[in-house]
Design a protein around this motif. Structure first.
Motif: not given
Length: 384
Positions: A232-252
């Motif tokens: 009887a349980y319905t899970s709430p909608a999953l929010p966006p969880v996947s990134g944009n797959d861009s190169d994150k090197t400048p941020l890391l």
């Protein structure tokens, strides 16, 4: 929430999403109640969450407690494991756990023929070694990059012992996928160790047979888990969880455990400790890590607590994992991630005004959401 233990050591927990049963094996080093609370994921793939009380992720805890868990696991690993060794922690939850276990083992054994790295969900420059899937996860894709240093590269290429670390082991599917990916790169591998805070996997024999490799499991608690979903349980909608797959090197961070490097020698970490040592006596201090960047903030919290026992120091971390406010999750804040993926991130069980000081440790140029800093009255600390 209701939890009852029967004489057969079976704990049953009624969640909104169904009933969770955990059969704890006798002789486990730690008690279930000391290790775990329970929550509900906002994820139709899995309706429950095992909320660790010793991890420093969803629940702020003393860094001394976190260190005790790291040491307890490390001391179950033999000192004479065939080397070189490769330790891999699973992002994002077990990055600090994995590094803590590896470094405690190295300190105990005085061995240096090992490298620690952790998986990541961020694409970066460097040589991608493999990718694999975490089937039940909200964000299922993991990446493993080859270490940047010469010794690390040698350990990665020629490891005789592979040590995989995650916070929990329930089906074993994720670590099996990672082990298979690595074994395809290194046929010299002789031994596999699976390290977790809680090992509730029923298929160890099957896993060893499938991999055709001597496999040992190390944990603080062992048993079996089953979950009966409530139809009887319905899970709430999953929010966006996947990134944009861009190169994150400048941020890391330029030096990172994602690349098998030691980020704990950063002068930024030393400067942050000098700053926090000026904290007035008797105050409570929370140091938060951010996403995969957990070990340096944990280490800062530990060093502060050891240097200033008059303070009450706590450690936790933000996460992209969506969880309901229920059970062990008593409070949630949502904010924009700091890696420019434009997805929500969360911090749990940290209510505004709950601590005298809140510091949020981040890496590189991954800037924090100003709203999060404002709501918590927090200050940002670049630690790598």
């Amino acid at each position: 929430m209701t939890g009852t233990e029967t004489p057969s050591a079976v704990t049953r927990v009624r969640l909104p999403s169904g009933e969770l049963s955990i059969d704890v094996q006798s002789g486990s080093p730690w008690k279930l109640d000391d290790l775990l609370g329970f929550g509900v994921r906002r994820n139709p793939k899995r309706g429950y969450l095992l909320v660790s009380r010793v991890l420093g992720k969803h629940v702020p805890v003393s860094p001394l407690t976190i260190r005790a868990a790291h040491r307890a696991l490390a001391r179950q690993l033999a000192s004479d494991l065939p080397g070189p060794l490769l330790f891999i922690g699973l992002a994002e939850t077990a990055t600090a756990l994995g590094e803590g276990v590896a470094r405690e083992w190295g300190a105990d054994t005085k061995r240096t023929d090992f490298t620690f790295l952790h998986t990541t969900r961020y694409r970066q420059r460097g040589e991608l070694a493999l990718g694999f899937q975490e089937p039940h996860s909200h964000a299922s894709s993991h990446l493993v990059y080859r270490p940047a240093g010469g010794e690390g590269q040698r350990h990665f290429a020629h490891a005789r012992t592979l040590v995989l670390i995650d916070d929990e082991l329930s089906t074993g599917a994720t670590l099996e996928n990672l082990a298979r990916g690595y074994m395809a790169l290194n046929p010299q591998l002789e031994r596999l160790l699976l390290v977790s805070l809680t090992d509730l996997c029923p298929r160890h024999g099957e896993l060893q047979a499938a991999l055709d490799l001597p496999t040992l499991s190390v944990s603080l608690l062992r048993g079996h888990l089953s979950f009966a979903p409530d139809p009887a349980y319905t899970s709430p909608a999953l929010p966006p969880v996947s990134g944009n797959d861009s190169d994150k090197t400048p941020l890391l961070a330029a030096v990172s455990a994602r690349n098998g490097q030691d980020a704990t020698r950063s002068p930024l970490l030393d400067a942050a400790l000098d700053r926090l040592l000026q904290t007035p006596a008797g105050q409570s201090v929370l140091i938060l890590g951010t996403g995969e960047f957990q070990y340096p903030p944990y280490l800062l919290a530990l060093r502060l607590q050891l240097a200033r026992p008059d303070l009450s120091v706590f450690n936790s971390a933000t996460t992209r994992s969506p969880v309901l406010v229920w059970g062990q999750i008593g409070h949630a804040l949502s904010f924009t991630d700091n890696y420019r993926d434009d997805i929500p991130n969360f911090v749990y069980n940290v209510a505004p005004g709950g601590y005298d000081q809140v510091w949020i440790g981040h890496e590189g140029q991954a800037t924090l959401d100003p709203q999060l800093l404002t709501v918590l009255g927090a200050q940002a600390l670049r630690l790598a």
